[in-house]
Motif scaffolding. Sequence first.
Motif, PDB file in Angstrom:
ATOM      1  N   VAL A 128       3.063 -13.218   0.804  1.00 62.79           N
ATOM      2  CA  VAL A 128       3.318 -14.533   1.402  1.00 62.79           C
ATOM      3  C   VAL A 128       3.206 -14.478   2.925  1.00 62.79           C
ATOM      4  CG1 VAL A 128       5.086 -16.302   1.789  1.00 62.79           C
ATOM      5  CG2 VAL A 128       4.705 -15.393  -0.511  1.00 62.79           C
ATOM      6  N   LEU A 129       3.781 -13.451   3.540  1.00 61.71           N
ATOM      7  CA  LEU A 129       3.704 -13.331   5.002  1.00 61.71           C
ATOM      8  C   LEU A 129       2.258 -13.147   5.460  1.00 61.71           C
ATOM      9  CD1 LEU A 129       6.796 -11.032   5.727  1.00 61.71           C
ATOM     10  CD2 LEU A 129       6.625 -13.517   5.982  1.00 61.71           C
ATOM     11  N   GLU A 130       1.504 -12.384   4.692  1.00 61.39           N
ATOM     12  CA  GLU A 130       0.092 -12.181   5.040  1.00 61.39           C
ATOM     13  C   GLU A 130      -0.687 -13.484   4.903  1.00 61.39           C
ATOM     14  OE1 GLU A 130      -2.190  -8.405   4.000  1.00 61.39           O
ATOM     15  OE2 GLU A 130      -3.198  -9.847   2.700  1.00 61.39           O
ATOM     16  N   GLU A 131      -0.467 -14.208   3.806  1.00 62.64           N
ATOM     17  CA  GLU A 131      -1.147 -15.486   3.588  1.00 62.64           C
ATOM     18  C   GLU A 131      -0.781 -16.505   4.667  1.00 62.64           C
ATOM     19  OE1 GLU A 131       0.173 -16.461  -0.306  1.00 62.64           O
ATOM     20  OE2 GLU A 131      -0.981 -14.852  -1.273  1.00 62.64           O
ATOM     21  N   ALA A 132       0.467 -16.451   5.133  1.00 61.53           N
ATOM     22  CA  ALA A 132       0.938 -17.386   6.150  1.00 61.53           C
ATOM     23  C   ALA A 132       0.538 -16.958   7.566  1.00 61.53           C
ATOM     24  CB  ALA A 132       2.456 -17.528   6.067  1.00 61.53           C
ATOM     25  N   LYS A 133      -0.121 -15.784   7.642  1.00 58.99           N
ATOM     26  CA  LYS A 133      -0.573 -15.252   8.938  1.00 58.99           C
ATOM     27  C   LYS A 133       0.603 -15.011   9.909  1.00 58.99           C
ATOM     28  CE  LYS A 133      -5.340 -16.946   8.777  1.00 58.99           C
ATOM     29  NZ  LYS A 133      -5.366 -16.899   7.331  1.00 58.99           N
ATOM     30  N   ILE A 134       1.731 -14.559   9.333  1.00 53.46           N
ATOM     31  CA  ILE A 134       2.854 -14.129  10.165  1.00 53.46           C
ATOM     32  C   ILE A 134       2.558 -12.693  10.605  1.00 53.46           C
ATOM     33  CG2 ILE A 134       5.327 -13.676  10.270  1.00 53.46           C
ATOM     34  CD1 ILE A 134       4.671 -16.630   9.900  1.00 53.46           C
ATOM     35  N   PRO A 135       2.367 -12.449  11.891  1.00 55.91           N
ATOM     36  CA  PRO A 135       2.006 -11.089  12.337  1.00 55.91           C
ATOM     37  C   PRO A 135       3.172 -10.124  12.187  1.00 55.91           C
ATOM     38  CG  PRO A 135       2.436 -12.493  14.225  1.00 55.91           C
ATOM     39  CD  PRO A 135       2.499 -13.389  13.027  1.00 55.91           C
ATOM     40  N   ILE A 136       2.884  -8.921  11.711  1.00 61.11           N
ATOM     41  CA  ILE A 136       3.891  -7.876  11.581  1.00 61.11           C
ATOM     42  C   ILE A 136       3.503  -6.736  12.520  1.00 61.11           C
ATOM     43  CG2 ILE A 136       5.031  -6.246  10.036  1.00 61.11           C
ATOM     44  CD1 ILE A 136       5.651  -9.163   9.420  1.00 61.11           C
ATOM     45  N   HIS A 137       4.380  -6.432  13.466  1.00 62.84           N
ATOM     46  CA  HIS A 137       4.085  -5.405  14.467  1.00 62.84           C
ATOM     47  C   HIS A 137       4.761  -4.070  14.173  1.00 62.84           C
ATOM     48  CE1 HIS A 137       3.628  -9.361  16.553  1.00 62.84           C
ATOM     49  NE2 HIS A 137       2.519  -8.788  16.952  1.00 62.84           N
ATOM     50  N   PHE A 138       5.846  -4.099  13.407  1.00 62.25           N
ATOM     51  CA  PHE A 138       6.561  -2.870  13.052  1.00 62.25           C
ATOM     52  C   PHE A 138       7.081  -2.992  11.619  1.00 62.25           C
ATOM     53  CE2 PHE A 138       7.373  -3.622  17.607  1.00 62.25           C
ATOM     54  CZ  PHE A 138       6.791  -2.478  18.159  1.00 62.25           C
ATOM     55  N   ILE A 139       7.082  -1.863  10.906  1.00 65.23           N
ATOM     56  CA  ILE A 139       7.628  -1.824   9.544  1.00 65.23           C
ATOM     57  C   ILE A 139       8.554  -0.628   9.405  1.00 65.23           C
ATOM     58  CG2 ILE A 139       7.095  -1.476   7.096  1.00 65.23           C
ATOM     59  CD1 ILE A 139       4.457  -2.903   7.528  1.00 65.23           C
ATOM     60  N   THR A 140       9.748  -0.872   8.860  1.00 64.42           N
ATOM     61  CA  THR A 140      10.627   0.225   8.465  1.00 64.42           C
ATOM     62  C   THR A 140      11.021   0.017   7.007  1.00 64.42           C
ATOM     63  OG1 THR A 140      12.612  -0.952   9.215  1.00 64.42           O
ATOM     64  CG2 THR A 140      11.580   0.587  10.765  1.00 64.42           C
ATOM     65  N   GLY A 141      11.395   1.104   6.349  1.00 68.37           N
ATOM     66  CA  GLY A 141      11.796   0.989   4.953  1.00 68.37           C
ATOM     67  C   GLY A 141      12.723   2.103   4.542  1.00 68.37           C
TER      68      GLY A 141
END
Length: 298
Positions: free
Chosen positions: A23-36
């Motif tokens: 959903v975030l990718e489809e909405a073109k919400i940019p992601i600059h960092f990922i933690t998990g």
Amino acid sequence: MKIGIAFGGGSSHGLAHIGVIEVLEEAKIPIHFITGTSIGAIIGGYYALHKDANKLREDAKEVLASQEFKNMGFDLFGDSELPKPFRDIVHFMKEKYAYAKSLLKPYIIKGDKLDLALEILFGDALISETKIPFAAVSLDLIKGEDVIIKEGRIRDAVRASASIPGVFPAIEDSSKILVDGGSTSTLPTCAVKAMGADFVICSSFMKELRDPGELQTAFNVHLRVDEVVKHRLNSLNLLKADVIISPKVDEVHWSDFSKTDFLIERGREAALKSLPRIRKELNLISRLKRWSKQKIVK
């Protein structure tokens, strides 16, 4: 504006993270960092490496259908498909068997089985090669500190983050004993802020403390204390998130990896519900920044 996303732990529930990412990718919400943490590190690490939600979904389903994954033995913990009351009886017996094994051995599932599954997913790719900066969170049992792993092979980092205490063997070296970060940081919001995120989205499966019922044994009491401590720590971590996405996945047992499409769809539903707030918050922050710059110029 740097946006970070923290993917929480939750075993099979973590498959819902895939729907959130879509959903975030489809909405073109940019992601600059990922933690998990734990399964969140696996899902987050794979997306950080490829930055392709479709590939993530397809490859995750392929790995879950593989013999290598089935050999890991998660069915030891799962619910039976038998009707009640037989299902309850089988579940009770499996639970007691798992407890007995954990009292006699340091872990239940051999680590090489998890290693093989992670090798299929990540190969020898390095964290430095990811398309989005990534970090996995683990817990060092020696110093009692959270460890943010930001270098080395991705599969080694997520292996340390996903080593559920008592289920998989810990990762040991000369100075650390690393286990699943979920014990103290199921929601790695602090880690993504430390990486430089100004705005934090958290995909979380945290829920309210359930009624423990009758605590009939000392073991049950200790489990309840552990549950309360984790809940308090995770509540503090949630306060550091700007938007919390909470997929509704309670009806799926934590060890049931057979309902991939269902869990992904629950992730999509939760993300779509949160999308208006994410856009509103980001637009508000952008307007405030523009206003602040204009005031400085004047």
